[in-house]
Scaffold this active site. Structure first.
Site, PDB file in Angstrom:
ATOM      1  N   CYS A  59      39.958 -30.626  10.254  1.00  0.00           N
ATOM      2  CA  CYS A  59      38.613 -31.199  10.401  1.00  0.00           C
ATOM      3  C   CYS A  59      38.573 -32.718  10.414  1.00  0.00           C
ATOM      4  CB  CYS A  59      37.703 -30.663   9.293  1.00  0.00           C
ATOM      5  SG  CYS A  59      38.125 -31.271   7.640  1.00  0.00           S
ATOM      6  N   CYS A  68      36.775 -28.316   5.013  1.00  0.00           N
ATOM      7  CA  CYS A  68      36.930 -27.104   5.835  1.00  0.00           C
ATOM      8  C   CYS A  68      37.607 -25.957   5.099  1.00  0.00           C
ATOM      9  CB  CYS A  68      37.675 -27.410   7.129  1.00  0.00           C
ATOM     10  SG  CYS A  68      39.444 -27.768   6.924  1.00  0.00           S
ATOM     11  N   CYS A  86      41.473 -28.549   1.603  1.00  0.00           N
ATOM     12  CA  CYS A  86      40.547 -29.563   2.097  1.00  0.00           C
ATOM     13  C   CYS A  86      39.146 -29.196   1.621  1.00  0.00           C
ATOM     14  CB  CYS A  86      40.602 -29.616   3.618  1.00  0.00           C
ATOM     15  SG  CYS A  86      39.362 -30.711   4.345  1.00  0.00           S
ATOM     16  N   CYS A  90      43.062 -34.325   7.269  1.00  0.00           N
ATOM     17  CA  CYS A  90      43.177 -32.888   7.499  1.00  0.00           C
ATOM     18  C   CYS A  90      43.301 -32.620   8.996  1.00  0.00           C
ATOM     19  CB  CYS A  90      41.954 -32.171   6.936  1.00  0.00           C
ATOM     20  SG  CYS A  90      41.951 -30.387   7.237  1.00  0.00           S
ATOM     21  N   CYS A 146      52.069 -31.768  -3.346  1.00  0.00           N
ATOM     22  CA  CYS A 146      53.117 -31.372  -2.417  1.00  0.00           C
ATOM     23  C   CYS A 146      52.433 -30.709  -1.213  1.00  0.00           C
ATOM     24  CB  CYS A 146      54.071 -30.415  -3.124  1.00  0.00           C
ATOM     25  SG  CYS A 146      55.548 -30.029  -2.205  1.00  0.00           S
TER      26      CYS A 146
END
Length: 160
Positions: A79, A127, A124, A76, A147
């Site tokens: 984070c 976060c 995510c 991510c 995707c």
């Protein structure tokens, strides 16, 4: 009824910031990593902010991660949470990095009915950043296509 191709084309013509006027469905939720909007703006690039925090979509074919084929982990951009192993990445032909499975506990999903479509949004788990959507038209072994917006992720190559 729109075909998949028509939906992809519609997604291409929407401006990068097209969804920024929509309120986020998860801002009030608590995550292990949380920042104010101003803090997120300082941490992220403008493009990352609009995708991760305002649920926008990058233009198809624009991500450098489309051509990332080394062994490693996609993380991510908000984070640093590990999200997808490179061995689960494949070329879906859609113009966005696609994977057939996330790492266990790395993402959360929710129903997304914005833009007149019914989709499953992927965020995510650490976060709450918007990553993309998951569809049931992927390869085996899962049959799923995660995707993802490449701008919402970074790549960490495996140490050799």
């Amino acid at each position: 009824m729109l075909t998949r191709r028509e939906m992809l084309v519609a997604g291409c013509v929407l401006p990068l910031y097209g969804r920024t006027l929509l309120s986020s469905r998860v801002e009030a939720a608590s995550f292990a990593v949380a920042h104010s909007e101003d803090e997120w703006r300082a941490i992220l690039t403008p493009e990352q902010f609009h995708v991760l925090r305002k649920e926008s979509t990058e233009y198809p074919g624009s991500s450098l991660l489309l051509n990332e084929h080394r062994d490693g982990v996609f993380v991510c951009a908000g984070c640093g949470q590990d999200l997808f192993l490179s061995k689960t990445k494949y070329d879906s032909g859609t113009g966005w990095p696609s994977f057939w499975a996330p790492l266990k506990g790395a993402v959360i999903t929710s129903q997304d009915s914005s833009l007149g479509m019914s989709r499953v949004e992927v965020r995510c788990a650490r976060c709450g950043g918007h990553l993309g959507h998951v569809f049931k038209d992927g390869p085996q072994p899962t049959g799923l296509r995660y995707c993802m917006n490449g701008v919402a992720m970074n790549f960490r190559p495996s140490a050799i």
